[in-house]
Design a protein around this motif. Structure first.
Motif, mmCIF file in Angstrom:
data_model
loop_
_atom_site.group_PDB
_atom_site.id
_atom_site.type_symbol
_atom_site.label_atom_id
_atom_site.label_comp_id
_atom_site.label_asym_id
_atom_site.label_seq_id
_atom_site.Cartn_x
_atom_site.Cartn_y
_atom_site.Cartn_z
ATOM 1 N N SER A 43 0.817 -1.216 0.000
ATOM 2 C CA SER A 43 0.000 0.000 0.000
ATOM 3 C C SER A 43 0.852 1.269 0.000
ATOM 4 N N VAL A 44 2.135 1.133 0.315
ATOM 5 C CA VAL A 44 3.020 2.298 0.397
ATOM 6 C C VAL A 44 3.699 2.515 -0.955
ATOM 7 N N PRO A 45 3.621 3.735 -1.483
ATOM 8 C CA PRO A 45 4.328 3.996 -2.741
ATOM 9 C C PRO A 45 5.825 3.717 -2.582
ATOM 10 N N GLY A 46 6.414 3.030 -3.546
ATOM 11 C CA GLY A 46 7.817 2.648 -3.469
ATOM 12 C C GLY A 46 8.776 3.820 -3.347
ATOM 13 N N TRP A 47 8.429 4.930 -3.937
ATOM 14 C CA TRP A 47 9.303 6.100 -3.940
ATOM 15 C C TRP A 47 9.320 6.817 -2.585
ATOM 16 N N LEU A 48 8.333 6.555 -1.742
ATOM 17 C CA LEU A 48 8.196 7.309 -0.489
ATOM 18 C C LEU A 48 9.385 7.125 0.456
ATOM 19 N N ALA A 49 9.955 5.937 0.496
ATOM 20 C CA ALA A 49 11.093 5.681 1.390
ATOM 21 C C ALA A 49 12.317 6.513 1.005
ATOM 22 N N LYS A 50 12.406 6.905 -0.249
ATOM 23 C CA LYS A 50 13.561 7.679 -0.730
ATOM 24 C C LYS A 50 13.278 9.178 -0.809
ATOM 25 N N LEU A 51 12.091 9.596 -0.381
ATOM 26 C CA LEU A 51 11.721 11.009 -0.449
ATOM 27 C C LEU A 51 12.652 11.856 0.414
ATOM 28 N N SER A 52 13.115 12.961 -0.148
ATOM 29 C CA SER A 52 13.981 13.873 0.612
ATOM 30 C C SER A 52 13.501 15.307 0.406
ATOM 31 N N GLU A 53 14.109 16.207 1.153
ATOM 32 C CA GLU A 53 13.745 17.620 1.068
ATOM 33 C C GLU A 53 14.152 18.262 -0.252
ATOM 34 N N THR A 54 14.962 17.578 -1.033
ATOM 35 C CA THR A 54 15.401 18.143 -2.317
ATOM 36 C C THR A 54 14.455 17.776 -3.459
ATOM 37 N N GLN A 55 13.485 16.921 -3.182
ATOM 38 C CA GLN A 55 12.552 16.493 -4.217
ATOM 39 C C GLN A 55 11.243 17.255 -4.121
ATOM 40 N N GLU A 56 10.543 17.316 -5.246
ATOM 41 C CA GLU A 56 9.241 17.972 -5.287
ATOM 42 C C GLU A 56 8.149 16.918 -5.405
ATOM 43 N N LEU A 57 6.996 17.252 -4.855
ATOM 44 C CA LEU A 57 5.851 16.351 -4.923
ATOM 45 C C LEU A 57 4.792 16.932 -5.854
ATOM 46 N N THR A 58 4.276 16.105 -6.728
ATOM 47 C CA THR A 58 3.183 16.507 -7.602
ATOM 48 C C THR A 58 1.870 16.119 -6.949
ATOM 49 N N ARG A 59 0.800 16.587 -7.527
ATOM 50 C CA ARG A 59 -0.516 16.208 -7.013
ATOM 51 C C ARG A 59 -0.728 14.707 -7.104
ATOM 52 N N ASP A 60 -0.238 14.094 -8.181
ATOM 53 C CA ASP A 60 -0.380 12.645 -8.329
ATOM 54 C C ASP A 60 0.311 11.902 -7.189
ATOM 55 N N ARG A 61 1.466 12.401 -6.788
ATOM 56 C CA ARG A 61 2.184 11.768 -5.673
ATOM 57 C C ARG A 61 1.429 11.960 -4.360
ATOM 58 N N LEU A 62 0.827 13.116 -4.181
ATOM 59 C CA LEU A 62 0.026 13.347 -2.976
ATOM 60 C C LEU A 62 -1.181 12.406 -2.944
ATOM 61 N N VAL A 63 -1.767 12.155 -4.101
ATOM 62 C CA VAL A 63 -2.889 11.223 -4.184
ATOM 63 C C VAL A 63 -2.431 9.810 -3.805
ATOM 64 N N GLU A 64 -1.232 9.436 -4.235
ATOM 65 C CA GLU A 64 -0.697 8.115 -3.868
ATOM 66 C C GLU A 64 -0.560 7.982 -2.351
#
Length: 116
Positions: A43-64
């Protein structure tokens, strides 16, 4: 002396097996527990574990993230009341609040930029 009325049934071996089987404790090898772990992990998006302050989030990612929160909430709410459940639900509430705030900010940015 009072009268006593009793009705009972004697189960067969097959009946006993059917009555007990859903309640047998199988520990960590229980297929239902294994399935639940897989469900929570998936249920957890695979990219979430690697999320850092240098990355941007799109609306699609927020929906995930919101979808992951909803899936976990359904499982956590089925748990018996207690400290672990309360902490898990509180963490989901915090995550949902952050996602909602970010989505609102993105909506405001889109309104001013002419992006839909």
């Amino acid at each position: 002396m009072s009268r006593r009325i009793s009705q009972s049934i004697t189960p067969t071996t097959a009946d006993i097996s059917a009555l007990r089987s859903p309640f047998v404790t199988k520990g960590v090898s229980d297929p239902v527990i294994t399935e639940l772990r897989g469900y929570l992990k998936d249920s957890v998006p695979g990219w979430l574990a690697k999320l850092s302050e240098t990355q941007e989030l799109t609306r699609d990612r927020l929906v995930e993230i919101k979808d992951a929160v909803d899936k976990r909430r359904a499982v956590y709410e089925a748990l018996p009341e207690g400290e672990a459940r309360d902490k898990a639900l509180a963490a989901l509430d915090r995550t949902q609040t952050i996602v909602d705030e970010m989505d609102t900010e993105l909506s405001g940015a889109n309104a001013f930029s002419g992006i839909n």
